[in-house]
Design a protein around this motif. Structure first.
Motif, PDB file in Angstrom:
ATOM      1  N   THR A   1       0.650  -1.251   0.027  1.00  0.00           N
ATOM      2  CA  THR A   1       0.057  -0.105  -0.053  1.00  0.00           C
ATOM      3  C   THR A   1       0.846   1.383   0.060  1.00  0.00           C
ATOM      4  N   GLY A   2       2.158   0.947   0.201  1.00  0.00           N
ATOM      5  CA  GLY A   2       3.183   2.369   0.333  1.00  0.00           C
ATOM      6  C   GLY A   2       2.785   3.136   1.742  1.00  0.00           C
ATOM      7  N   GLU A   3       1.979   2.463   2.605  1.00  0.00           N
ATOM      8  CA  GLU A   3       1.870   3.314   3.980  1.00  0.00           C
ATOM      9  C   GLU A   3       2.996   3.335   4.738  1.00  0.00           C
ATOM     10  N   ILE A   4       3.281   4.298   5.474  1.00  0.00           N
ATOM     11  CA  ILE A   4       4.450   4.362   6.383  1.00  0.00           C
ATOM     12  C   ILE A   4       3.988   4.505   8.037  1.00  0.00           C
ATOM     13  N   LEU A   5       4.711   3.541   8.672  1.00  0.00           N
ATOM     14  CA  LEU A   5       4.422   3.624  10.140  1.00  0.00           C
ATOM     15  C   LEU A   5       5.608   3.847  10.962  1.00  0.00           C
ATOM     16  N   GLU A   6       5.458   4.537  12.112  1.00  0.00           N
ATOM     17  CA  GLU A   6       6.760   4.427  13.071  1.00  0.00           C
ATOM     18  C   GLU A   6       6.260   3.672  14.193  1.00  0.00           C
ATOM     19  N   VAL A   7       7.291   2.844  14.584  1.00  0.00           N
ATOM     20  CA  VAL A   7       6.745   1.854  15.608  1.00  0.00           C
ATOM     21  C   VAL A   7       8.014   1.423  16.437  1.00  0.00           C
ATOM     22  N   ASN A   8       7.451   1.617  17.767  1.00  0.00           N
ATOM     23  CA  ASN A   8       8.654   1.454  18.841  1.00  0.00           C
ATOM     24  C   ASN A   8       9.031   0.012  18.788  1.00  0.00           C
ATOM     25  N   GLN A   9      10.277  -0.495  19.380  1.00  0.00           N
ATOM     26  CA  GLN A   9      10.909  -1.792  19.363  1.00  0.00           C
ATOM     27  C   GLN A   9       9.973  -2.690  20.120  1.00  0.00           C
ATOM     28  N   ASP A  10       9.468  -2.287  21.096  1.00  0.00           N
ATOM     29  CA  ASP A  10       8.303  -3.327  21.886  1.00  0.00           C
ATOM     30  C   ASP A  10       7.225  -3.750  21.173  1.00  0.00           C
ATOM     31  N   ASP A  11       6.561  -2.785  20.379  1.00  0.00           N
ATOM     32  CA  ASP A  11       5.546  -3.085  19.547  1.00  0.00           C
ATOM     33  C   ASP A  11       5.834  -3.780  18.370  1.00  0.00           C
ATOM     34  N   TYR A  12       7.002  -3.572  17.857  1.00  0.00           N
ATOM     35  CA  TYR A  12       7.444  -4.369  16.779  1.00  0.00           C
ATOM     36  C   TYR A  12       7.532  -6.011  16.939  1.00  0.00           C
ATOM     37  N   VAL A  13       8.260  -6.012  18.199  1.00  0.00           N
ATOM     38  CA  VAL A  13       8.698  -7.301  18.569  1.00  0.00           C
ATOM     39  C   VAL A  13       7.373  -8.255  18.761  1.00  0.00           C
ATOM     40  N   SER A  14       6.507  -7.492  19.584  1.00  0.00           N
ATOM     41  CA  SER A  14       5.382  -8.254  20.195  1.00  0.00           C
ATOM     42  C   SER A  14       4.225  -8.358  19.116  1.00  0.00           C
ATOM     43  N   ASP A  15       4.177  -7.824  17.685  1.00  0.00           N
ATOM     44  CA  ASP A  15       3.329  -8.012  16.787  1.00  0.00           C
ATOM     45  C   ASP A  15       3.768  -8.543  15.729  1.00  0.00           C
ATOM     46  N   LYS A  16       3.534  -9.963  15.325  1.00  0.00           N
ATOM     47  CA  LYS A  16       4.116 -10.601  14.406  1.00  0.00           C
ATOM     48  C   LYS A  16       3.753 -10.331  12.846  1.00  0.00           C
ATOM     49  N   LYS A  17       2.849  -9.281  12.818  1.00  0.00           N
ATOM     50  CA  LYS A  17       2.298  -8.708  11.552  1.00  0.00           C
ATOM     51  C   LYS A  17       3.450  -7.981  10.698  1.00  0.00           C
ATOM     52  N   TYR A  18       4.346  -7.350  11.953  1.00  0.00           N
ATOM     53  CA  TYR A  18       5.498  -6.504  11.257  1.00  0.00           C
ATOM     54  C   TYR A  18       6.729  -7.166  10.594  1.00  0.00           C
ATOM     55  N   TRP A  19       6.911  -8.624  11.276  1.00  0.00           N
ATOM     56  CA  TRP A  19       7.899  -9.424  10.963  1.00  0.00           C
ATOM     57  C   TRP A  19       7.781 -10.655  10.322  1.00  0.00           C
ATOM     58  N   ALA A  20       6.615 -11.464  10.660  1.00  0.00           N
ATOM     59  CA  ALA A  20       6.409 -12.534  10.311  1.00  0.00           C
ATOM     60  C   ALA A  20       6.695 -12.887   8.682  1.00  0.00           C
ATOM     61  N   GLU A  21       7.032 -14.153   8.215  1.00  0.00           N
ATOM     62  CA  GLU A  21       7.204 -14.458   6.994  1.00  0.00           C
ATOM     63  C   GLU A  21       6.273 -14.006   5.956  1.00  0.00           C
ATOM     64  N   GLY A  22       6.609 -13.228   5.040  1.00  0.00           N
ATOM     65  CA  GLY A  22       5.211 -12.739   4.186  1.00  0.00           C
ATOM     66  C   GLY A  22       4.629 -11.474   4.335  1.00  0.00           C
ATOM     67  N   SER A  23       5.254 -11.001   5.471  1.00  0.00           N
ATOM     68  CA  SER A  23       4.608  -9.759   5.939  1.00  0.00           C
ATOM     69  C   SER A  23       4.965  -8.486   5.005  1.00  0.00           C
ATOM     70  N   PRO A  24       3.866  -7.668   4.671  1.00  0.00           N
ATOM     71  CA  PRO A  24       4.295  -6.676   3.635  1.00  0.00           C
ATOM     72  C   PRO A  24       5.211  -5.348   4.284  1.00  0.00           C
ATOM     73  N   TRP A  25       5.300  -5.715   5.504  1.00  0.00           N
ATOM     74  CA  TRP A  25       5.919  -4.489   6.256  1.00  0.00           C
ATOM     75  C   TRP A  25       7.476  -4.591   6.112  1.00  0.00           C
ATOM     76  N   GLU A  26       8.192  -3.741   5.703  1.00  0.00           N
ATOM     77  CA  GLU A  26       9.814  -3.814   5.923  1.00  0.00           C
ATOM     78  C   GLU A  26      10.331  -2.538   6.632  1.00  0.00           C
TER      79      GLU A  26
END
Length: 364
Positions: free
Chosen positions: A211-236
Protein backbone atom coordinates in the motif's frame (compact mmCIF):
# COMPACT_ATOMS: atom_id res chain seq x y z
CA UNK A 1 -0.09 52.27 34.32
CA UNK A 2 -0.48 48.99 32.41
CA UNK A 3 2.01 50.00 29.73
CA UNK A 4 4.58 50.93 32.40
CA UNK A 5 4.17 47.56 34.11
CA UNK A 6 4.53 45.74 30.77
CA UNK A 7 7.60 47.85 29.90
CA UNK A 8 9.28 47.03 33.22
CA UNK A 9 8.52 43.29 32.92
CA UNK A 10 9.91 43.10 29.37
CA UNK A 11 12.98 45.13 30.36
CA UNK A 12 13.67 42.82 33.31
CA UNK A 13 13.40 39.76 31.06
CA UNK A 14 16.04 41.18 28.70
CA UNK A 15 18.25 42.21 31.63
CA UNK A 16 17.98 38.75 33.22
CA UNK A 17 18.69 37.04 29.90
CA UNK A 18 21.64 39.34 29.22
CA UNK A 19 23.07 39.01 32.72
CA UNK A 20 23.15 35.20 32.87
CA UNK A 21 24.88 35.20 29.47
CA UNK A 22 27.24 38.00 30.51
CA UNK A 23 28.57 36.10 33.53
CA UNK A 24 29.46 33.20 31.22
CA UNK A 25 29.91 34.86 27.83
CA UNK A 26 32.44 32.17 26.82
CA UNK A 27 29.75 29.52 27.34
CA UNK A 28 27.36 31.56 25.19
CA UNK A 29 30.04 31.76 22.48
CA UNK A 30 30.18 27.93 22.47
CA UNK A 31 26.44 27.96 21.78
CA UNK A 32 26.93 30.36 18.86
CA UNK A 33 29.63 28.05 17.50
CA UNK A 34 26.98 25.32 17.36
CA UNK A 35 24.77 27.55 15.21
CA UNK A 36 27.69 28.42 12.90
CA UNK A 37 28.85 24.79 12.59
CA UNK A 38 28.53 22.81 9.31
CA UNK A 39 25.62 20.77 10.71
CA UNK A 40 23.47 23.89 11.26
CA UNK A 41 24.08 27.10 9.26
CA UNK A 42 27.48 26.07 7.89
CA UNK A 43 29.17 29.46 8.40
CA UNK A 44 32.62 28.24 9.53
CA UNK A 45 34.35 31.64 9.26
CA UNK A 46 32.02 32.98 11.97
CA UNK A 47 33.01 30.22 14.40
CA UNK A 48 36.29 32.03 15.03
CA UNK A 49 34.37 35.23 15.75
CA UNK A 50 31.90 33.55 18.12
CA UNK A 51 33.30 35.15 21.29
CA UNK A 52 33.24 38.66 19.81
CA UNK A 53 29.70 38.16 18.53
CA UNK A 54 28.65 36.76 21.93
CA UNK A 55 29.95 39.90 23.67
CA UNK A 56 28.12 42.12 21.15
CA UNK A 57 24.80 40.27 21.58
CA UNK A 58 25.07 40.30 25.39
CA UNK A 59 25.95 44.00 25.46
CA UNK A 60 23.05 44.69 23.08
CA UNK A 61 20.58 42.91 25.37
CA UNK A 62 21.85 44.57 28.53
CA UNK A 63 22.14 48.11 27.16
CA UNK A 64 18.76 48.21 25.46
CA UNK A 65 17.10 46.30 28.31
CA UNK A 66 18.48 48.98 30.64
CA UNK A 67 17.31 51.78 28.32
CA UNK A 68 13.82 50.25 28.27
CA UNK A 69 13.78 50.06 32.05
CA UNK A 70 14.73 53.76 32.29
CA UNK A 71 12.32 54.66 29.47
CA UNK A 72 15.26 56.12 27.56
CA UNK A 73 15.50 56.60 23.75
CA UNK A 74 12.20 54.72 23.53
CA UNK A 75 11.71 54.58 19.75
CA UNK A 76 15.26 53.45 19.02
CA UNK A 77 15.29 51.06 21.99
CA UNK A 78 12.02 49.35 21.08
CA UNK A 79 13.04 49.10 17.41
CA UNK A 80 16.38 47.54 18.35
CA UNK A 81 14.77 45.03 20.74
CA UNK A 82 12.14 44.08 18.16
CA UNK A 83 14.93 43.41 15.64
CA UNK A 84 16.78 41.32 18.24
CA UNK A 85 13.63 39.30 18.98
CA UNK A 86 13.04 38.62 15.28
CA UNK A 87 16.64 37.42 14.98
CA UNK A 88 16.37 35.11 18.00
CA UNK A 89 12.94 33.86 16.91
CA UNK A 90 14.45 32.80 13.59
CA UNK A 91 17.31 30.96 15.34
CA UNK A 92 15.07 29.20 17.84
CA UNK A 93 12.50 28.24 15.18
CA UNK A 94 15.24 26.81 12.98
CA UNK A 95 16.80 24.82 15.84
CA UNK A 96 13.36 23.58 16.99
CA UNK A 97 11.98 22.68 13.56
CA UNK A 98 15.13 20.93 12.35
CA UNK A 99 16.14 19.72 15.85
CA UNK A 100 19.76 20.81 15.39
CA UNK A 101 20.49 22.79 18.59
CA UNK A 102 18.77 21.38 21.68
CA UNK A 103 19.29 24.43 23.89
CA UNK A 104 19.48 27.98 22.52
CA UNK A 105 21.38 29.30 25.54
CA UNK A 106 18.84 32.14 25.93
CA UNK A 107 19.27 32.08 29.71
CA UNK A 108 22.69 30.43 29.75
CA UNK A 109 23.02 27.51 32.16
CA UNK A 110 20.71 29.19 34.69
CA UNK A 111 17.54 28.06 32.92
CA UNK A 112 17.54 25.34 30.28
CA UNK A 113 14.80 25.67 27.69
CA UNK A 114 13.75 23.26 24.97
CA UNK A 115 13.84 24.67 21.41
CA UNK A 116 10.08 25.13 21.05
CA UNK A 117 9.87 26.73 24.51
CA UNK A 118 12.59 29.18 23.46
CA UNK A 119 10.77 29.96 20.22
CA UNK A 120 7.45 30.71 21.92
CA UNK A 121 9.25 32.79 24.55
CA UNK A 122 10.68 34.91 21.72
CA UNK A 123 7.26 35.21 20.07
CA UNK A 124 5.65 36.37 23.35
CA UNK A 125 8.43 38.93 23.84
CA UNK A 126 8.06 40.11 20.26
CA UNK A 127 4.30 40.61 20.69
CA UNK A 128 4.88 42.45 23.98
CA UNK A 129 7.43 44.76 22.31
CA UNK A 130 5.06 45.50 19.41
CA UNK A 131 2.32 46.37 21.91
CA UNK A 132 4.74 48.66 23.76
CA UNK A 133 5.73 50.32 20.47
CA UNK A 134 2.07 51.04 19.73
CA UNK A 135 1.31 52.26 23.28
CA UNK A 136 4.32 54.58 23.46
CA UNK A 137 4.40 55.87 19.88
CA UNK A 138 2.85 59.21 20.92
CA UNK A 139 5.72 59.74 23.39
CA UNK A 140 8.61 59.11 20.99
CA UNK A 141 9.17 62.80 20.29
CA UNK A 142 8.86 63.94 23.89
CA UNK A 143 11.96 65.50 25.41
CA UNK A 144 13.69 63.05 27.74
CA UNK A 145 14.47 64.25 31.23
CA UNK A 146 18.18 63.82 31.92
CA UNK A 147 19.02 63.70 35.62
CA UNK A 148 22.28 63.09 37.48
CA UNK A 149 20.74 59.95 38.94
CA UNK A 150 20.24 58.50 35.45
CA UNK A 151 23.78 59.45 34.46
CA UNK A 152 25.39 57.87 37.53
CA UNK A 153 23.18 54.78 37.33
CA UNK A 154 23.99 54.33 33.63
CA UNK A 155 27.73 54.70 34.28
CA UNK A 156 27.59 52.21 37.15
CA UNK A 157 25.58 49.72 35.05
CA UNK A 158 28.01 50.03 32.14
CA UNK A 159 31.09 49.49 34.34
CA UNK A 160 29.41 46.49 36.01
CA UNK A 161 28.64 44.97 32.61
CA UNK A 162 32.24 45.42 31.42
CA UNK A 163 33.62 43.94 34.65
CA UNK A 164 31.31 40.90 34.64
CA UNK A 165 31.95 40.09 30.96
CA UNK A 166 35.72 40.60 31.22
CA UNK A 167 35.99 38.54 34.42
CA UNK A 168 34.11 35.65 32.82
CA UNK A 169 36.48 35.69 29.84
CA UNK A 170 39.78 36.06 31.70
CA UNK A 171 38.92 34.00 34.78
CA UNK A 172 35.75 32.11 35.70
CA UNK A 173 32.10 33.28 35.72
CA UNK A 174 31.29 35.58 38.67
CA UNK A 175 28.28 33.34 39.32
CA UNK A 176 28.55 29.72 38.22
CA UNK A 177 25.28 28.20 36.98
CA UNK A 178 26.91 25.03 35.63
CA UNK A 179 26.68 21.49 36.97
CA UNK A 180 30.43 21.65 37.67
CA UNK A 181 30.27 24.49 40.21
CA UNK A 182 32.56 24.46 43.28
CA UNK A 183 31.06 22.26 45.99
CA UNK A 184 29.54 19.74 43.57
CA UNK A 185 30.21 16.12 44.58
CA UNK A 186 30.62 14.13 41.38
CA UNK A 187 30.16 10.83 43.25
CA UNK A 188 26.75 11.95 44.54
CA UNK A 189 25.75 13.19 41.09
CA UNK A 190 26.78 9.89 39.50
CA UNK A 191 24.65 8.02 42.06
CA UNK A 192 21.62 10.21 41.30
CA UNK A 193 22.04 9.53 37.59
CA UNK A 194 22.33 5.77 38.20
CA UNK A 195 19.21 5.70 40.42
CA UNK A 196 17.07 7.64 37.98
CA UNK A 197 18.33 7.01 34.43
CA UNK A 198 16.66 8.30 31.30
CA UNK A 199 14.92 5.71 29.14
CA UNK A 200 15.26 5.58 25.38
CA UNK A 201 13.43 3.41 22.86
CA UNK A 202 14.27 2.51 19.30
CA UNK A 203 11.65 3.49 16.73
CA UNK A 204 11.49 1.82 13.31
CA UNK A 205 10.10 3.46 10.19
CA UNK A 206 8.10 0.71 8.46
CA UNK A 207 6.84 0.82 4.89
CA UNK A 208 4.06 -1.38 3.54
CA UNK A 209 5.25 -2.80 0.22
CA UNK A 210 1.69 -3.27 -1.02
CA UNK A 211 0.00 0.00 0.00
CA UNK A 212 2.97 2.33 0.44
CA UNK A 213 1.75 3.21 3.94
CA UNK A 214 4.47 4.30 6.38
CA UNK A 215 4.32 3.70 10.12
CA UNK A 216 6.64 4.53 12.99
CA UNK A 217 6.69 1.69 15.52
CA UNK A 218 8.68 1.38 18.73
CA UNK A 219 10.86 -1.65 19.42
CA UNK A 220 8.43 -3.29 21.88
CA UNK A 221 5.40 -3.07 19.59
CA UNK A 222 7.48 -4.30 16.68
CA UNK A 223 8.66 -7.42 18.52
CA UNK A 224 5.26 -8.22 20.05
CA UNK A 225 3.26 -7.95 16.81
CA UNK A 226 4.05 -10.66 14.25
CA UNK A 227 2.38 -8.79 11.42
CA UNK A 228 5.43 -6.55 11.17
CA UNK A 229 8.08 -9.29 10.84
CA UNK A 230 6.45 -12.69 10.18
CA UNK A 231 7.27 -14.45 6.92
CA UNK A 232 5.32 -12.91 4.06
CA UNK A 233 4.68 -9.65 5.96
CA UNK A 234 4.29 -6.63 3.63
CA UNK A 235 6.06 -4.44 6.19
CA UNK A 236 9.76 -3.74 5.91
CA UNK A 237 12.10 -1.50 7.91
CA UNK A 238 13.26 1.55 5.95
CA UNK A 239 17.04 1.81 5.97
CA UNK A 240 18.59 4.87 7.60
CA UNK A 241 15.34 5.97 9.28
CA UNK A 242 15.61 4.10 12.58
CA UNK A 243 15.71 6.55 15.48
CA UNK A 244 16.21 6.53 19.24
CA UNK A 245 13.81 8.67 21.25
CA UNK A 246 13.66 9.70 24.89
CA UNK A 247 10.64 8.05 26.54
CA UNK A 248 11.37 8.95 30.19
CA UNK A 249 13.48 11.85 31.40
CA UNK A 250 15.65 10.79 34.29
CA UNK A 251 17.98 12.87 36.45
CA UNK A 252 19.70 15.39 34.20
CA UNK A 253 23.31 16.38 34.76
CA UNK A 254 26.22 17.21 32.46
CA UNK A 255 28.33 15.10 34.84
CA UNK A 256 26.94 12.05 33.03
CA UNK A 257 29.42 12.92 30.26
CA UNK A 258 32.44 12.94 32.58
CA UNK A 259 34.41 9.95 31.23
CA UNK A 260 38.18 10.54 30.83
CA UNK A 261 39.77 7.57 29.05
CA UNK A 262 43.27 6.38 28.29
CA UNK A 263 44.43 6.00 24.69
CA UNK A 264 43.52 2.29 25.05
CA UNK A 265 39.93 3.13 26.04
CA UNK A 266 40.27 2.46 29.77
CA UNK A 267 37.74 4.56 31.73
CA UNK A 268 39.51 6.52 34.49
CA UNK A 269 36.38 7.99 36.08
CA UNK A 270 36.27 5.81 39.18
CA UNK A 271 40.00 6.18 39.76
CA UNK A 272 39.67 9.96 39.67
CA UNK A 273 36.59 10.16 41.89
CA UNK A 274 38.03 7.83 44.53
CA UNK A 275 41.34 9.70 44.79
CA UNK A 276 41.78 11.66 48.08
CA UNK A 277 42.93 14.55 45.89
CA UNK A 278 42.91 14.81 42.11
CA UNK A 279 44.11 17.73 39.98
CA UNK A 280 43.08 17.63 36.33
CA UNK A 281 44.21 19.99 33.60
CA UNK A 282 41.83 20.24 30.64
CA UNK A 283 42.22 21.49 27.08
CA UNK A 284 39.24 21.38 24.72
CA UNK A 285 41.33 22.77 21.84
CA UNK A 286 44.98 21.74 22.35
CA UNK A 287 46.09 23.01 18.94
CA UNK A 288 45.22 26.57 19.92
CA UNK A 289 46.23 26.36 23.58
CA UNK A 290 49.09 28.58 24.73
CA UNK A 291 52.17 26.30 24.71
CA UNK A 292 53.96 28.27 27.42
CA UNK A 293 50.94 28.20 29.74
CA UNK A 294 50.58 24.45 29.19
CA UNK A 295 54.27 23.89 29.98
CA UNK A 296 54.19 26.05 33.13
CA UNK A 297 51.00 24.42 34.38
CA UNK A 298 52.43 20.94 33.76
CA UNK A 299 55.62 21.89 35.61
CA UNK A 300 53.64 23.06 38.63
CA UNK A 301 51.43 19.97 38.55
CA UNK A 302 54.50 17.73 38.44
CA UNK A 303 55.50 19.08 41.86
CA UNK A 304 52.27 17.84 43.42
CA UNK A 305 53.27 14.68 45.30
CA UNK A 306 50.06 14.14 47.23
CA UNK A 307 47.58 14.23 44.34
CA UNK A 308 46.38 12.20 41.39
CA UNK A 309 47.51 14.21 38.34
CA UNK A 310 45.99 13.87 34.88
CA UNK A 311 45.87 15.84 31.64
CA UNK A 312 42.54 15.60 29.79
CA UNK A 313 42.06 16.83 26.22
CA UNK A 314 40.80 15.79 22.81
CA UNK A 315 44.24 14.43 21.88
CA UNK A 316 46.21 11.62 23.59
CA UNK A 317 49.53 13.49 23.15
CA UNK A 318 48.71 16.98 24.43
CA UNK A 319 50.62 16.78 27.71
CA UNK A 320 54.33 15.97 27.73
CA UNK A 321 55.25 15.35 31.38
CA UNK A 322 52.01 14.02 32.91
CA UNK A 323 49.63 11.19 32.02
CA UNK A 324 47.20 11.88 29.19
CA UNK A 325 43.51 11.05 28.91
CA UNK A 326 40.94 11.92 26.27
CA UNK A 327 37.39 13.17 26.50
CA UNK A 328 34.85 14.65 24.10
CA UNK A 329 35.58 18.32 23.39
CA UNK A 330 32.00 19.42 24.05
CA UNK A 331 32.01 17.60 27.40
CA UNK A 332 35.25 19.37 28.33
CA UNK A 333 33.72 22.74 27.44
CA UNK A 334 30.97 22.18 30.02
CA UNK A 335 33.73 22.04 32.65
CA UNK A 336 36.35 24.41 31.28
CA UNK A 337 35.76 27.93 30.01
CA UNK A 338 39.51 28.52 29.60
CA UNK A 339 41.89 26.63 27.35
CA UNK A 340 43.73 25.18 29.29
CA UNK A 341 41.91 24.90 32.62
CA UNK A 342 42.61 23.27 36.01
CA UNK A 343 40.06 21.42 38.17
CA UNK A 344 40.80 20.19 41.71
CA UNK A 345 38.79 17.41 43.36
CA UNK A 346 38.84 16.06 46.91
CA UNK A 347 37.28 12.59 47.14
CA UNK A 348 35.30 13.44 44.01
CA UNK A 349 34.11 16.84 45.28
CA UNK A 350 35.07 19.99 43.36
CA UNK A 351 37.06 22.26 45.68
CA UNK A 352 38.72 24.56 43.15
CA UNK A 353 38.53 25.48 39.47
CA UNK A 354 40.42 28.15 37.56
CA UNK A 355 42.12 28.95 34.29
CA UNK A 356 45.62 27.48 33.91
CA UNK A 357 47.03 31.02 33.96
CA UNK A 358 45.39 31.70 37.32
CA UNK A 359 46.55 28.30 38.58
CA UNK A 360 50.14 29.16 37.70
CA UNK A 361 49.88 32.46 39.60
CA UNK A 362 48.35 30.73 42.64
CA UNK A 363 50.86 30.80 45.50
CA UNK A 364 50.02 27.52 47.20
Amino acid sequence: MIKNILRIIVALVFLASGFVKAVDVVGFSFKLEEYFSPSVFNIPFLEKQALLLAVIVVAFELIFGFFLLLKSHLKFTLTALIALCVFFAFLTFYSAYFNVVTDCGCFGDALKMEPWQSFWKDIILLVALLILYFLYKNEFNNLEEKTNFKKYLSAFAFMTMVFVINWGITHEPVIDFRDYKIGTDLNVEKQKIAKNPSDFKTFYSLKNKKTGEILEVNQDDYVSDKKYWAEGSPWEIEEGKTTSKLTKQGYESEIAKFHPETADGVDLTEEILKAPKAILIFSYDPKNANINVLAQAEAKLSLQRDAYILGVSTSPTTFKTINNATMDGTAIKTIARSNPFVLTLKNGKIIDKRSAEDYIKQKK
